[in-house]
Structure formats: structure tokens, C-alpha cells
Write a protein that holds these residues in place. Structure first.
Motif, PDB file in Angstrom:
ATOM      1  N   ARG A 146     100.151 -18.878  48.362  1.00  0.00           N
ATOM      2  CA  ARG A 146     100.104 -18.492  46.947  1.00  0.00           C
ATOM      3  C   ARG A 146     101.261 -17.571  46.599  1.00  0.00           C
ATOM      4  O   ARG A 146     101.910 -17.713  45.558  1.00  0.00           O
ATOM      5  CB  ARG A 146      98.779 -17.785  46.648  1.00  0.00           C
ATOM      6  N   ARG A 147     101.501 -16.599  47.489  1.00  0.00           N
ATOM      7  CA  ARG A 147     102.576 -15.634  47.254  1.00  0.00           C
ATOM      8  C   ARG A 147     103.942 -16.330  47.242  1.00  0.00           C
ATOM      9  O   ARG A 147     104.766 -16.081  46.359  1.00  0.00           O
ATOM     10  CB  ARG A 147     102.525 -14.552  48.326  1.00  0.00           C
ATOM     11  N   ALA A 152     108.606 -18.616  44.370  1.00  0.00           N
ATOM     12  CA  ALA A 152     109.475 -19.781  44.140  1.00  0.00           C
ATOM     13  C   ALA A 152     109.537 -20.138  42.657  1.00  0.00           C
ATOM     14  O   ALA A 152     110.605 -20.460  42.123  1.00  0.00           O
ATOM     15  CB  ALA A 152     108.979 -20.970  44.955  1.00  0.00           C
ATOM     16  N   ILE A 153     108.395 -20.060  41.979  1.00  0.00           N
ATOM     17  CA  ILE A 153     108.374 -20.358  40.544  1.00  0.00           C
ATOM     18  C   ILE A 153     109.182 -19.330  39.772  1.00  0.00           C
ATOM     19  O   ILE A 153     109.959 -19.664  38.869  1.00  0.00           O
ATOM     20  CB  ILE A 153     106.918 -20.412  40.034  1.00  0.00           C
ATOM     21  N   GLU A 159     111.405 -27.081  43.773  1.00  0.00           N
ATOM     22  CA  GLU A 159     111.152 -27.966  44.915  1.00  0.00           C
ATOM     23  C   GLU A 159     110.332 -27.237  45.979  1.00  0.00           C
ATOM     24  O   GLU A 159     109.395 -27.807  46.556  1.00  0.00           O
ATOM     25  CB  GLU A 159     112.483 -28.465  45.524  1.00  0.00           C
ATOM     26  N   ASP A 160     110.691 -25.970  46.238  1.00  0.00           N
ATOM     27  CA  ASP A 160     109.918 -25.182  47.191  1.00  0.00           C
ATOM     28  C   ASP A 160     108.500 -24.936  46.680  1.00  0.00           C
ATOM     29  O   ASP A 160     107.528 -24.994  47.445  1.00  0.00           O
ATOM     30  CB  ASP A 160     110.605 -23.833  47.441  1.00  0.00           C
ATOM     31  N   ALA A 161     108.385 -24.665  45.379  1.00  0.00           N
ATOM     32  CA  ALA A 161     107.061 -24.435  44.785  1.00  0.00           C
ATOM     33  C   ALA A 161     106.172 -25.660  44.968  1.00  0.00           C
ATOM     34  O   ALA A 161     104.980 -25.545  45.290  1.00  0.00           O
ATOM     35  CB  ALA A 161     107.190 -24.090  43.304  1.00  0.00           C
TER      36      ALA A 161
END
Length: 312
Positions: A146-147, A152-153, A159-161
Motif C-alpha cells: 500500500r505504501r 508511486a502514484i 507502471e509501478d503503481a
């Protein structure tokens, strides 16, 4: 019989004024042995959003589920509760869910032990458990993902998110569902927020207590009355229970245009995570013969891990 406070709030959104209505109810028997009412006491920081709305130490609540044998009945109500067949999960998803379930139980037990140590003034033990909890929260895959997804967002690394989201979905399907929801049907808005109540839970006995607050706002130009409720409650084992009842907290509130109605209720589960959704049956009462209609309550999570949302 123990007397309980029954608290309801009517809000006029044109003037910003609120009208608090306080009544009395009664309770008998044990909290988890009876599905009709319970007591919420003031908790610590994670329940501050809930406590800030009341001047009373105790408030009247309705328990919607009771480990399979509760009906969610309120005063003068005759609802029914029907369990639905649980789907058979795949072996991989079953393994991930089982692991998440076990970690959630460990987390709940640690938090309960911390509370007991603090209340008994065993501060050395409380400090040790606090450090264990901190380490657990840093290493717990759901909290870590979650963190990472949130970071990432924020940094627009979408893409990572997406990768972190998919990992979350694999190890804990419930984790992507927020502990709050917001839906509007025909101008009637329903907002919900849930919170885990440590002081009313007993993880060692498989008893997890969740409170939730509901705000209903009539954004339409017509007066409505809430007639019935329907809840679909799903635990971490995908056991589904349907609960029907007359009104809410023993009443069928009339909500004028551009005003609101708020109430608090609760749901005990036998697992540390789950979800709820449902609908309210309502009717326009400004015209004779109006047809009733259903107002959606969007799905929301019941989770001891909570989420990043603090209020409605």
C-alpha cells in the motif's frame, strides 16, 4: 437490563445546523451472543473520528452479523438473515488468503496485548509490544505494498503503481477495497466509513468487532422515507450472509430535501477482514401511491489494518 443511548443526527445543509436526537434502548445478554445491540466505548487514536461526534461515552448500535446466527434485528423489526453458499477458491488464491488471514490475526493479537499492557501499567511490556508492532507494520506485505503504491502514484510512476496493485490483489483481495464508500441513487447519497474497535474484539476467540457510520444526504427536491435495509456481509473465508430489516436503529426516518440523516452501527465478524454492501429501500412520500426504490450502499471493507482514510 442496561439502558443505552440511541443517537441520531439530522442535518440541514442549507443552514448548516444539526439536530441531535437522543433516545433510550435496552440490552440484555452478551455482546456477541446477541445480534441486536452492543456498546461502543471511546477508543484511542484510531477511533478518534468516531468519538468526536458524541458527547456520551456509550452509544446505541446495531450488530448486522453474528457469526452466522444473528439477524440484525432492531426494536419492532422482523428481518431475516440468510447465509449464501461460499465460492470455492483456487489453490493459489486460497494459500495467499490463508497467509493474509494468519498475519491479520497476529496483528490483532499484538494490538490487543498492547492495550492490556498499557491498561495494567506494565510499560516495559507495552514498549516491547509497541516495537514489535512497528516492525510488523514495516514488514507486513499488505501495508508495505500500500505504501509503495501510494508513493508511486504521488510520483506518477503509474507502471509501478499497477504492479503493486496487482501484487496486492494476489495476496489480499480485500486490501484494495477502502474502509469507506460513497454512492448516489436518484439524488440520495449514501456515505459509509468503517473502523475496527479493538476494545470490543477478542482475537484469541475469533471475535472481531467493526463499527461503521452512515450518512444519508437527500440532494433531491422530494421528501423520502427509509423503509427497509438489506446488507450483504462477506467474511475473509468468503462466507456470505444476507440481512434484511425494517428501517435502521428501530426507526424509518423521513429525510426532507437537502437535509441528511446519520447513524452509527456495528458488525461483529469471526475473521479479521471482510466487506459489506447493500441497499436501502426508500419511498417518496410527497405523492400518494409513489413506488418504492432501492438506494445503493457501495461496497466497503471491514479490516483491522484500516486504510489511509480517516473520515467520511
Amino acid at each position: 437490563m442496561q439502558s443505552l443511548l440511541n443517537i441520531k443526527v439530522f442535518t440541514d445543509f442549507n443552514t448548516g445546523t444539526r439536530r441531535l436526537v437522543v433516545g433510550r434502548g435496552s440490552r440484555g445478554g452478551g455482546l456477541f451472543g446477541e445480534s441486536e445491540v452492543g456498546v461502543i466505548r471511546r477508543q484511542h487514536q484510531q477511533q478518534q473520528w468516531f468519538n468526536s461526534r458524541y458527547s456520551s461515552k456509550n452509544s446505541r448500535i446495531l450488530a448486522c452479523a453474528n457469526n452466522g446466527n444473528g439477524s440484525g434485528n432492531g426494536p419492532g423489526q422482523t428481518p431475516s438473515s440468510t447465509p449464501s453458499p461460499s465460492p470455492i477458491p483456487s489453490s493459489s488464491s486460497s494459500s495467499s488468503s490463508s497467509s493474509f488471514f494468519s498475519r491479520s490475526q497476529t496483528y490483532a493479537l499484538l494490538k490487543q496485548r498492547l492495550e492490556v499492557a498499557a491498561k495494567s501499567e506494565d510499560y516495559e511490556e507495552a514498549a516491547r509490544i509497541r516495537d514489535s508492532l512497528k516492525s510488523f507494520e514495516e514488514e507486513e506485505p499488505v501495508l508495505r505494498l500500500r505504501r509503495l503504491m501510494k508513493e508511486a502514484i504521488a510520483e506518477e510512476r503509474f507502471e509501478d503503481a499497477a504492479k503493486f496493485r496487482d501484487e496486492l490483489k494476489e495476496i489480499a483481495p480485500h486490501a484494495l477495497l477502502k474502509c469507506s464508500s460513497d454512492a448516489t441513487t436518484l439524488g440520495i447519497r449514501v456515505q459509509v466509513r468503517s473502523v475496527y474497535i479493538e476494545g470490543r474484539s477478542q482475537p484469541s476467540r475469533g471475535q472481531y468487532f467493526f463499527a461503521y457510520r452512515i450518512r444519508i444526504t437527500n440532494n433531491s427536491d422530494r421528501t423520502v422515507q427509509l423503509l427497509r435495509r438489506h446488507w450483504i456481509i462477506t467474511d475473509a473465508n468468503e462466507k456470505i450472509e444476507n440481512v434484511w430489516g425494517i428501517g435502521v436503529i428501530g426507526e424509518q426516518p423521513v429525510i426532507l430535501p437537502h437535509t441528511g440523516f446519520e447513524y452509527s452501527s456495528a458488525c461483529p465478524l469471526s475473521t479479521p477482514n471482510g466487506r459489506m454492501e447493500g441497499d436501502f429501500e426508500m419511498k417518496h412520500i410527497d405523492r400518494v401511491g409513489s413506488q418504492s426504490f432501492n438506494v445503493a450502499i457501495a461496497p466497503f471493507s471491514l479490516s483491522i489494518l484500516g486504510d489511509d482514510t480517516d473520515s467520511l
